[in-house]
Enzyme design. Sequence first.
Site, PDB file in Angstrom:
ATOM      1  CD  GLN A 255      -3.041   0.387  -0.069  1.00 25.78           C
ATOM      2  OE1 GLN A 255      -3.150  -0.802  -0.335  1.00 25.78           O
ATOM      3  NE2 GLN A 255      -3.673   1.309  -0.766  1.00 25.78           N
ATOM      4  CG  HIS A 258      -1.140   2.522  -4.064  1.00 25.00           C
ATOM      5  ND1 HIS A 258      -1.529   2.416  -5.374  1.00 25.00           N
ATOM      6  CD2 HIS A 258      -1.681   1.464  -3.426  1.00 25.00           C
ATOM      7  CE1 HIS A 258      -2.272   1.328  -5.533  1.00 25.00           C
ATOM      8  NE2 HIS A 258      -2.376   0.736  -4.366  1.00 25.00           N
ATOM      9  CD  GLU A 322      -8.496   2.448  -0.473  1.00 22.99           C
ATOM     10  OE1 GLU A 322      -8.758   2.452  -1.681  1.00 22.99           O
ATOM     11  OE2 GLU A 322      -7.413   2.874  -0.005  1.00 22.99           O
ATOM     12  CG  HIS A 323      -7.455  -1.701   0.900  1.00 21.15           C
ATOM     13  ND1 HIS A 323      -6.834  -0.526   0.506  1.00 21.15           N
ATOM     14  CD2 HIS A 323      -8.064  -2.194  -0.207  1.00 21.15           C
ATOM     15  CE1 HIS A 323      -7.059  -0.315  -0.780  1.00 21.15           C
ATOM     16  NE2 HIS A 323      -7.803  -1.315  -1.239  1.00 21.15           N
ATOM     17  CG  ASP A 356      -5.249  -3.152  -4.855  1.00 18.69           C
ATOM     18  OD1 ASP A 356      -6.325  -2.687  -4.449  1.00 18.69           O
ATOM     19  OD2 ASP A 356      -4.148  -2.682  -4.531  1.00 18.69           O
ATOM     20  CG  HIS A 415     -50.766  16.247  -2.351  1.00 16.23           C
ATOM     21  ND1 HIS A 415     -50.370  17.514  -2.682  1.00 16.23           N
ATOM     22  CD2 HIS A 415     -49.654  15.457  -2.469  1.00 16.23           C
ATOM     23  CE1 HIS A 415     -49.089  17.511  -2.983  1.00 16.23           C
ATOM     24  NE2 HIS A 415     -48.623  16.274  -2.868  1.00 16.23           N
TER      25      HIS A 415
END
Length: 435
Positions: A255, A258, A322-323, A356, A415
């Site tokens: 990770q 990245h 996220e993960h 991924d 209505h």
Amino acid sequence: MQVFKYPEPENWTDILRRPVMDNLRLLDTVQEILKTVREKGDTALLDFTRRFDGVELDSLEVNQWEIDTAGVVLPVNLKAAIQVAANNIRKFHLAQVQRPEVIETMPGIRCWRKSVGIEKVGLYIPGGTAPLFSTILMLGIPASIAGCNEIVLCSPPDKTGKLHPAILYTASLVGITKIYKIGGVQAIAAMAFGTTTVPRVFKIFGPGNQYVTAAKQLVQQQGIAIDMPAGPSEVAIFADSSANADFVAADLLSQAEHGVDSQVLLVTTDESLIGKVKAAIMQQIEHLGRKNFAAKALDNSKAVLVPDENIGIQLLNQYAPEHLILATDRATALAEKVINAGSVFIGHFSPESVGDYASGTNHTLPTNGYATAYSGVSLDSFVKKITFQQLEEHGLQQIAATVITMAEAEGLDAHARAVSLRTESARFTGEIKPD
């Protein structure tokens, strides 16, 4: 890696705080690019490509020869890998298709909901430090399954004015034909507003740097839907004494590589594991092609020692990663306690990198704590769900008093009258059954 031992819950917020991104510095730049593209269209796109990508283009659109050539030059083993991943992703997302189910809420009153594909969607695929062709699978496949009529893809060109062949091959594989050599904020602007060359879309998907993220948030304010708020990519790992330090280190590095702003967090009940993981990181990082990116990201990484697994999961639910990797023999049981995460990887042999690329789940996930309220991209992201109702005469008669009473109580006489006129009028017959 900063280490925190048995922190009190009142200190968790400070420990888990992500670095704050100062968007104010770049908003003026982003807004100016959006405005210029909206006013000058293709001319602005070509100018920004010259300025930011350093290449002079004759055409923004990828032609068929370029697509065909990509399929020839790409290594056979990579094409085979992409095809395996595509099959798994397609299988997982096909299972998300929902057929309309008609519910009779009262005799003569039928209600149902139908999923309809968003007509025009735009996919942004980064191509700077890494050409993320895998994201095309994650976005293009569910868009196709959903029935989106028009799928537009934008990605920045290299210094020769080309897109990476893996991007072109993958786009062709999933049926995307409208591909443009446009990157950054200008790509978001092109898809949001449309130009002579680039069609306007109704929803924009895809990751990007802080400029792209800011652009997506700004066009959302102008009525263009986006997939979700996004921030730097992140992974959190819960590990105990059963974890393999080499595995954990590899997951953290996968990770961290990245980008320099990626976030990695280790939570463990085993103090000795922290030292083992740090040592493994130092050994493994030397073999990474993106060593510098990973090293910068690790400067902000944290390891938290907790007294037991329940406290660890509570802390991780507060972080909402996220993960989330559960590197423990008790991973299956602990997974049931996870309430805030984008995607969960259960057990010692479930590395985040598989999700991924090729397990089948979608890797476009909420970051920056948004997993407390947002889901990752799925088939649902590419559809609108329209509700339908159909009443027969006796159905309207049964519910009329309820609607009239409620409408009059709210002071909405029209209505109430829309119902009473029908119930008091001459009877009618005939019905049209839903498909």
